[in-house]
Scaffold this motif. Structure first.
Motif: not given
Length: 294
Positions: A44-46, A274-275, A114-124
Motif C-alpha cells: 500500500f505504501a509503495k 497486493e498492489h 520510507q518508500h519515497g512519499g511525502s506524507a503528513v499525518g492529520l486528525s480531522g
C-alpha cells in the motif's frame, strides 16, 4: 527478452491512465487486512508513493477498529457495538484519539515516507477540517410509535469539511493521511466512520476517484460471483433482496452519495490483494466493483 517486452507492455498499458489522472485527486479509504499484514502494508505504501510521483494526488483516510479494540482489551474495557457502531464514552474516545491520531496514523505516514512519499499525518480536528455533530441512532420498535433514540456516546457524523489544509498540502506535493476524528462546536471530539469521512472528503474535493479498500473481493451476487460494475438501481435491488447486506450497505451508500455529489468514479476493492490500488487504477480490467449512478 520476452519478459522484458512484457514488462514494457505493462507500462504502456498504464500510460493512458497516467495521462488521464495527472493532477487528479484520489481519496482512498485504507482499512482492513491491508493495515494489519506487513506485506500488504508495504505494498500500500509503495502504491501511494508511486501515485504521488507520477502526479496523482492521493488523500488517505484510515480506519483502525482492530487496533482500538486491542488497546481497550489491554485496559480491561469491553468494546460494545450497536448497528456496527462502537459505543464511545469519554474514556473510549480518549483511546480512539490516541490510537487513530497517534500510533496508527504515524505508522502509515512513516511507511509511506520510507518508500519515497511525502506524507503528513492529520486528525480531522486539525484546522477544523472535519466539523461534526453527535450521531443520533433511532430505532422504531412498534408501528405508529415514535422511534427510540439510542445514545451511543461520542460517535459523530460529518457536518462540514474544510479542505483548506488538504489543498495546501496537495499544492506542495504532500500526501495527507487523515484520522477520522471530528470536532464539535464546543471543541469536543467525535469518532466517525472512516468510509463516511472518505466519502465526504471526496465530495468536498470533487475527487476523480473514491476507493474503499475492504476485506472481500467486491460486491458479489447470490452465487458469490464478483459484480464488476454496479448501477444505483441495481444496488437498490440487491439491497432489497438482501444480496447486499450488513457492512457492505453503508459502503455502497457512501459511494452513491459521493457520485451524486460530483465525485467522478467510486470503487470498492479488495485490500487483501497486493498492489490493489495499482491494479484498479492502471489496468484495463481493474479489480473489485465500480459503482456508477446509471
Amino acid at each position: 527478452m520476452r519478459q522484458l517486452i512484457e514488462k514494457a507492455n505493462i507500462l504502456m498499458e498504464a500510460l493512458p491512465y497516467i495521462r488521464r489522472f495527472y493532477q487528479k485527486t484520489f481519496v482512498i479509504k485504507y482499512g482492513g487486512h491491508a493495515m494489519l499484514e506487513a506485506r500488504l502494508k508495504e505494498g500500500f505504501a509503495k502504491d501511494v508513493a508511486l501515485l504521488n510521483y507520477i502526479g496523482i494526488r492521493p488523500v488517505i483516510v484510515h480506519g483502525g477498529g482492530p487496533q482500538i479494540g486491542k488497546v481497550l482489551d489491554q485496559m480491561g474495557k469491553k468494546s460494545s457495538f450497536i448497528d456496527g457502531l462502537r459505543v464511545t464514552d469519554g474514556e473510549t474516545m480518549d483511546v480512539v484519539e490516541m490510537v487513530l491520531g497517534g500510533k496508527v496514523n504515524k505508522e502509515i505516514v512513516s511507511l509511506i515516507n520510507q518508500h519515497g512519499g511525502s506524507a503528513v499525518g492529520l486528525s480531522g480536528k486539525d484546522g477544523f477540517m472535519i466539523t461534526a455533530r453527535k450521531k443520533k441512532l433511532a430505532r422504531r420498535s412498534l408501528p405508529h410509535q415514535p422511534p427510540e433514540i439510542i445514545d451511543i456516546g461520542m460517535v459523530g457524523e460529518v457536518e462540514a469539511i474544510n479542505t483548506q489544509v488538504i489543498k495546501t498540502l496537495e499544492a506542495q506535493r504532500f500526501i495527507p493521511v487523515i484520522a477520522p476524528v471530528g470536532v464539535g462546536k464546543e471543541g469536543e471530539s467525535y469518532n466517525i466512520n472512516a468510509d463516511t469521512v472518505a466519502g465526504e472528503i471526496a465530495v468536498a474535493l470533487q475527487a476523480e476517484k473514491l476507493l474503499l479498500m475492504t476485506d472481500i473481493e467486491g460486491i458479489q451476487d447470490k452465487r458469490g460471483s464478483l459484480i464488476t460494475a454496479l448501477t444505483k438501481n441495481k444496488a437498490e435491488q440487491l439491497t432489497a433482496n438482501k444480496t447486499i447486506t450488513e457492512g457492505m450497505i453503508p459502503k455502497v451508500e457512501c459511494c452513491l452519495h459521493a457520485l451524486a455529489k460530483g465525485v467522478k468514479k467510486a470503487h470498492i476493492i479488495d485490500g487483501r490483494i497486493e498492489h490493489a490500488i495499482l491494479l484498479e487504477v492502471f489496468t484495463t480490467e481493474g479489480i473489485g466493483t465500480e459503482i456508477v449512478l446509471d
